[in-house]
Motif scaffolding. Structure first.
Motif, short mmCIF file in Angstrom:
data_model
loop_
_atom_site.label_atom_id
_atom_site.label_comp_id
_atom_site.label_asym_id
_atom_site.label_seq_id
_atom_site.Cartn_x
_atom_site.Cartn_y
_atom_site.Cartn_z
N ALA A 130 0.82 -1.21 0.00
CA ALA A 130 0.00 0.00 0.00
C ALA A 130 0.86 1.26 0.00
O ALA A 130 0.44 2.30 -0.50
CB ALA A 130 -0.93 -0.01 1.21
N HIS A 131 2.06 1.19 0.58
CA HIS A 131 2.87 2.40 0.73
C HIS A 131 4.09 2.45 -0.18
O HIS A 131 4.75 3.48 -0.24
CB HIS A 131 3.34 2.54 2.18
N GLU A 132 4.37 1.34 -0.85
CA GLU A 132 5.63 1.24 -1.58
C GLU A 132 5.80 2.37 -2.61
O GLU A 132 6.88 2.96 -2.72
CB GLU A 132 5.69 -0.12 -2.28
N ALA A 133 4.69 2.70 -3.30
CA ALA A 133 4.78 3.70 -4.38
C ALA A 133 5.16 5.08 -3.86
O ALA A 133 5.74 5.89 -4.59
CB ALA A 133 3.44 3.76 -5.10
N HIS A 134 4.87 5.35 -2.57
CA HIS A 134 5.13 6.69 -2.04
C HIS A 134 6.54 6.85 -1.49
O HIS A 134 6.95 7.96 -1.16
CB HIS A 134 4.14 7.01 -0.91
N LEU A 135 7.27 5.74 -1.36
CA LEU A 135 8.59 5.84 -0.73
C LEU A 135 9.63 6.36 -1.70
O LEU A 135 9.61 6.02 -2.89
CB LEU A 135 9.05 4.46 -0.22
N SER A 136 10.55 7.19 -1.18
CA SER A 136 11.56 7.74 -2.10
C SER A 136 12.71 6.76 -2.30
O SER A 136 13.38 6.80 -3.32
CB SER A 136 12.07 9.08 -1.57
N THR A 137 13.00 5.89 -1.32
CA THR A 137 14.04 4.88 -1.51
C THR A 137 13.49 3.52 -1.09
O THR A 137 12.59 3.44 -0.27
CB THR A 137 15.30 5.15 -0.66
N ALA A 138 14.09 2.48 -1.63
CA ALA A 138 13.62 1.14 -1.29
C ALA A 138 14.28 0.62 -0.02
O ALA A 138 13.79 -0.31 0.60
CB ALA A 138 13.91 0.19 -2.45
N GLU A 139 15.41 1.23 0.35
CA GLU A 139 16.11 0.78 1.56
C GLU A 139 15.77 1.70 2.73
O GLU A 139 15.69 2.91 2.55
CB GLU A 139 17.63 0.81 1.33
N PRO A 140 15.59 1.15 3.93
CA PRO A 140 15.27 2.01 5.08
C PRO A 140 16.47 2.87 5.47
O PRO A 140 17.61 2.44 5.30
CB PRO A 140 14.94 1.02 6.19
N TYR A 141 16.22 4.09 5.97
CA TYR A 141 17.35 4.90 6.43
C TYR A 141 17.70 4.58 7.88
O TYR A 141 18.77 4.93 8.36
CB TYR A 141 17.09 6.41 6.22
N ASP A 142 16.79 3.92 8.57
CA ASP A 142 17.10 3.51 9.94
C ASP A 142 16.29 2.26 10.26
O ASP A 142 15.16 2.10 9.77
CB ASP A 142 16.75 4.64 10.91
N SER A 143 16.86 1.39 11.07
CA SER A 143 16.15 0.19 11.49
C SER A 143 16.60 -0.17 12.89
O SER A 143 17.79 -0.08 13.19
CB SER A 143 16.46 -0.94 10.53
N TRP A 144 15.66 -0.51 13.76
CA TRP A 144 16.05 -0.88 15.12
C TRP A 144 15.03 -1.85 15.69
O TRP A 144 13.94 -1.99 15.18
CB TRP A 144 16.18 0.37 15.99
N ARG A 145 15.44 -2.55 16.74
CA ARG A 145 14.56 -3.54 17.34
C ARG A 145 14.30 -3.15 18.79
O ARG A 145 15.20 -2.80 19.53
CB ARG A 145 15.24 -4.90 17.32
N GLU A 146 13.03 -3.20 19.17
CA GLU A 146 12.65 -2.92 20.55
C GLU A 146 11.63 -3.96 20.95
O GLU A 146 10.61 -4.12 20.27
CB GLU A 146 12.08 -1.51 20.63
N LEU A 147 11.88 -4.67 22.05
CA LEU A 147 11.00 -5.75 22.52
C LEU A 147 10.68 -6.69 21.37
O LEU A 147 11.58 -7.23 20.76
CB LEU A 147 9.75 -5.16 23.18
#
Lengths: 310, 268
Positions: B202-219
């Motif tokens: 649903a959101h892919e078309a709106h993203l400017s890049t395919a790779e995340p600029y940040d990723s983190w894990r919590e719980l």
């Protein structure tokens, strides 16, 4: 991966999970709030201390009549040398000082080598981020330190509090008792809403920094290969997550961000005995300012604590 | 014929155990944080920088012996297996004396319980089995093809009784840590899961890049932050619990335009 803005992570996580974004805070459940002041002594008399703060400003603080100081040993505040780096606990909106620690350092790590017969030179491996440090244990302190480190040999953990004098790190007081054998990890008991354990401090933080180094972060996120190990049954959190810490001994609590990987704390399986015996395992290492504002005493090295998160 | 059958009966057990040992040790090296290796024999007996190499050396030796026993009947491999098992017994005794807290590491990370008499007994029994197999006729695959079931079973039962790892595995299955305390799957695996979700499509078309600029894990969540064409943040949260992970998404306005979330939870 670099961290473009770890503070922003809290806002984003709160938004996506539909919760209120929380902010760091301090709060005393009883008693007045404490403020930690750090700096370098410019001038000192028995009643007044002038320090230069890390930002270059100047603070003039009143020394309370009951105030005490520590500089390798208990000393009257007026006798502290000019130029010493101090951490102070201040009352009354941070204007009245009641406790001063001067040039206090903490040596936490794995022993790499031990040399010398009288004064002992210890080389420590302080983890992947902090590198190696060398400390000298003066003869007068060696008995006291060795009795709390039953396995005083390379490969075992070492934790001591001391002072920096003339550019040399002296280890003087044992921080906690180390078990003679590494303990097995605790059995699974389910996820508790409040986890108890011991909280220590570390001198690797910047002078004015507030926050915690937490051991249970994903190694790939924090670029910390040794992370993800803990004796206290901790959940995984991220750098940038907010940690609620409650000092059980002083009934004070605060929320602070996780600012670093605390892989060294994760290796320790000791207890804190400041008020009752804490469960085994270190939860986090705090910046000295955060530790002091929670009512901790730097030369005791730890307090019994409960944590929550969110 | 009967005696030959008895002599060859334990070859399959030896080959399977050596192969299992190899696989488990390689897995321990691959996943192993230095902390894990610091608790496993025989790696603890050597200095820090040689630990990985020591475990790898063991694994290679075991793989070589297993292969040799399987395909040939050459006495070299048979005697080498006897020597390997006898040496293991000595190393375990030494380990028990010098590092009573360390696990034997025979099957990698599963053997992290301190070395006891059962582990030592097992290597003694294995030495005996290897010694018995020296005079067996034919290569190992022949013993696999015509197993003598009763002796084979007896060997397996004895070894199972002497294996503390079986209890460790049963305990791990029984007391599985909650997902908050478990090491999560690799970031790329979670990203692949995200990309197969409806929320992503649903959101892919709106993203400017395919790779995340940040990723983190919590719980139990892994978060991925992207930017869309309006310079707003698009955050995906992928649950790490369960086989069909929940994916949630929120679009967060830039910091100056205060009012925040336009979030909607979406399940895969």
């Amino acid at each position: 991966m670099s961290h473009p803005s770890v503070e922003h992570r809290r806002v984003l996580a709160a938004a996506v999970l539909g919760r209120e974004p929380a902010a760091p805070s301090t709060g005393a459940e009883d008693g007045e709030p404490l403020r930690a002041v750090t700096g370098e002594i410019r001038d000192i008399s028995p009643h007044l201390i002038v320090v230069e703060t890390p930002e270059g400003g100047e603070e003039r603080l009143i020394i309370a009549p009951w105030a005490t100081a520590w500089h390798g040993g208990d000393t009257p505040p007026g006798d502290l040398p000019v130029g010493a780096r101090v951490t102070m606990r201040a009352l009354r909106d941070g204007r009245v000082v009641e406790r001063i620690w001067a040039d206090t350092i903490r040596l936490t790590g794995t022993i790499v080598s031990i040399d010398g017969r009288k004064d002992i030179t210890v080389k420590l491996d302080c983890g992947p981020h902090r590198g190696r440090r060398t400390a000298i244990i003066p003869y007068r302190a060696s008995g006291r330190l060795r009795v709390r480190h039953p396995q005083f040999e390379p490969g075992y953990l070492f934790d001591a509090i001391g002072v920096r004098k003339d550019g040399v790190s002296l280890a003087l007081l044992p921080a906690t008792s180390q078990p003679s054998h590494p303990a097995p990890p605790p059995p699974y008991t389910g996820m508790q809403p409040n986890i108890s354990g011991t909280i220590t401090w570390s001198d690797i933080f910047d002078a004015e920094e507030r926050g915690a180094a937490y051991p249970m972060v994903e190694p790939s996120d924090a670029a910390c290969p040794d992370a993800g190990m803990s004796c206290a049954g901790l959940p995984y959190l991220a750098i940038g997550s907010l940690l609620h810490v409650r000092n059980v001994c002083a009934s004070r609590s605060a929320s602070m961000p996780i600012v670093a990987c605390g892989c060294v704390a994760g290796r320790f399986c000791d207890r804190c005995v400041q008020c009752g015996t804490s469960p085994r395992g270190r939860i986090a290492e705090l910046a000295p300012a955060s530790f002091v504002e929670l009512g901790g005493e730097l030369i005791d090295g730890c307090f019994n604590a409960q944590i929550g998160w969110g | 014929m009967g005696v030959t059958h008895v002599l060859a009966s334990q070859l399959p057990v030896l080959i399977v155990l050596l192969s299992l040992g190899t696989v488990a040790k390689i897995a321990a090296i691959r996943s192993g944080s230095p902390g894990t290796l610091a608790q496993l024999g025989p790696a603890v007996l050597v200095p820090d920088r040689f630990r990985r190499a020591a475990l790898l050396c063991c694994a290679v030796a075991e793989a070589g012996l297993a292969a040799g026993l399987l395909v040939t009947a050459h006495p070299l491999f048979r005697w080498a297996t006897v020597a390997f098992c006898a040496m293991s017994t000595y190393i375990l005794l030494e380990l028990r004396r010098r590092r009573p807290d360390a696990g034997c590491g025979c099957f990698g990370e599963v053997s992290s319980a301190p070395v006891g008499w059962r582990s030592i007994g097992r290597t003694v029994v294995l030495t005996g089995m290897a010694g018995m197999s020296v005079w067996a006729e034919g290569p190992g695959w022949l013993a696999f093809a015509h197993p003598s079931w009763e002796y084979l079973l007896a060997g397996v039962v004895v070894l199972a009784l002497l294996s503390p790892e079986i209890e460790t595995l049963a305990e791990r299955a029984r007391y599985r840590a909650p997902c908050e305390q478990r090491r999560g799957p690799a970031e790329s695996v979670t990203l692949t899961r995200l990309r197969s979700s409806e929320a992503w499509q649903a959101h892919e078309a709106h993203l400017s890049t395919a790779e995340p600029y940040d990723s983190w894990r919590e719980l139990c969540w892994r978060f991925f932050a992207f930017r869309n064409h309006d310079e707003h943040d698009v955050v995906f949260a992928v649950s790490l619990a369960g086989r069909r992970p929940t994916v949630r998404v929120a679009v967060v306005g830039s910091e100056d335009s205060k009012p925040l979330p336009v979030y909607k939870p979406v399940s895969v």
